[in-house]
Design a protein around this motif. Sequence first.
Motif, PDB file in Angstrom:
ATOM      1  N   GLY A  45      -2.392  26.318 -20.970  1.00  0.00           N
ATOM      2  CA  GLY A  45      -3.120  26.218 -19.705  1.00  0.00           C
ATOM      3  C   GLY A  45      -2.195  26.393 -18.519  1.00  0.00           C
ATOM      4  N   VAL A  46      -1.763  27.618 -18.270  1.00  0.00           N
ATOM      5  CA  VAL A  46      -0.828  27.888 -17.172  1.00  0.00           C
ATOM      6  C   VAL A  46      -1.544  27.813 -15.826  1.00  0.00           C
ATOM      7  N   GLN A  47      -2.645  28.559 -15.678  1.00  0.00           N
ATOM      8  CA  GLN A  47      -3.587  28.553 -14.547  1.00  0.00           C
ATOM      9  C   GLN A  47      -3.097  29.257 -13.286  1.00  0.00           C
ATOM     10  N   ALA A  48      -1.802  29.197 -12.966  1.00  0.00           N
ATOM     11  CA  ALA A  48      -1.287  29.927 -11.794  1.00  0.00           C
ATOM     12  C   ALA A  48       0.217  30.086 -11.958  1.00  0.00           C
ATOM     13  N   LEU A  49       0.776  31.076 -11.270  1.00  0.00           N
ATOM     14  CA  LEU A  49       2.218  31.307 -11.366  1.00  0.00           C
ATOM     15  C   LEU A  49       2.909  31.134 -10.023  1.00  0.00           C
ATOM     16  N   ASN A  50       2.310  30.324  -9.148  1.00  0.00           N
ATOM     17  CA  ASN A  50       3.036  29.908  -7.940  1.00  0.00           C
ATOM     18  C   ASN A  50       2.786  28.422  -7.702  1.00  0.00           C
ATOM     19  N   ASP A  51       3.811  27.734  -7.236  1.00  0.00           N
ATOM     20  CA  ASP A  51       3.784  26.273  -7.188  1.00  0.00           C
ATOM     21  C   ASP A  51       2.754  25.716  -6.211  1.00  0.00           C
TER      22      ASP A  51
END
Length: 386
Positions: A128-134
């Motif tokens: 469940g990564v969901q996004a690649l920016n903090d």
Amino acid sequence: MIDHPTRDAGFGVYVHWPFCASKCPYCDFNSHVRHQPVDEPRFAAAFAREIAHNAALAPGRTVTSIFFGGGTPSLMQPKTIGAILDAIAGHWAVSPKAEITLEANPTSVEAERFRGYRAAGVNRVSLGVQALNDADLKALGRKHSAEEALAAVKLAAKSFERYSFDLIYARPNQTPHAWAQELEQAISHAVEHLSLYQLTIEPGTWYAKLHAAGKLIIPDDESARVLYDITQDVCARHGLPAYEISNHARPGAESRHNLVYWRYGEYAGIGPGAHGRLVTNEGRMAFSTERSPEGWLELVERDGNGIIERECLADDAQADEFLLMGLRLVEGIDPKRYAAFSGRTLSVEKMHDLADQGFIEMVNGRLRATKTGLPILNAVIAALAA
């Protein structure tokens, strides 16, 4: 064994682990936060009892896929996973080629635990990564950073031949350019499969409250459609075409468990809030279990199962479900199977009308939604089934 139009679509077992470290503000899944340690041996014993009950309802099946969903199944100890898999194998035959998937959060995985899951029998993970920016991860309520997420993906690649991860798009203030770049980055880390979901506001969630108060603005339908089209184009260009509305894979790498659902096969639903579809002496049955983890546990320990709803599906209900699930797939459906469920054929007039509008097409005897029809699939299905 009872014959049924979807007998060859596979037999899956879904196991729901309902606990999470925290509740994400967009999530309406049956997930619960507990501040005391969960009694895993007690739950494992209850899972085994409910597996036995389902096996008595649907004996003689060969399991083609097992999926541990949640919640956060990667909060379970590997030995708990192993005990559940042993219980499944003790009541049904399990195909040597069975796909056994575990959902995991990047914050709850480590190399040793991944090795433990692999040793227990898991052969595929879904992260469940969901996004690649903090910034967006924080807004989504996720506890991991983008760096931690990609580190978890690398760990998965070392431990499992097959892995996938999820991303959410149509997030607040997300631009087409930013999404295209993020998607390119994701594909560079994804070997075979990506699940890409459009953010929706679900009733009862914290996001629903913020949205109603005007404090959360998401892209409108037109902007979301642009992001959807970018998703299709970028993934297809990199060899991960859509095989279902929200799922992309290299040919042959599709999620076999999810295909059981979409091809309207049989599946046992095990655990709190799980749903199942089994063909019994009464016909194709729909089952659902008690959502409360503690309530489910008490029911299983008292009665041997946590089922609170069971319904024998009428022919029309089966036909509608078959349409609803099957037309999500790019491969579409065989209209003859619809007729086998409902006892009637689909309206030729309605099909011609929808085809003339460019929403559906017939390809090699299969009915499928077009690229224009997939984004408005609910309306297409409603028109077909009316």
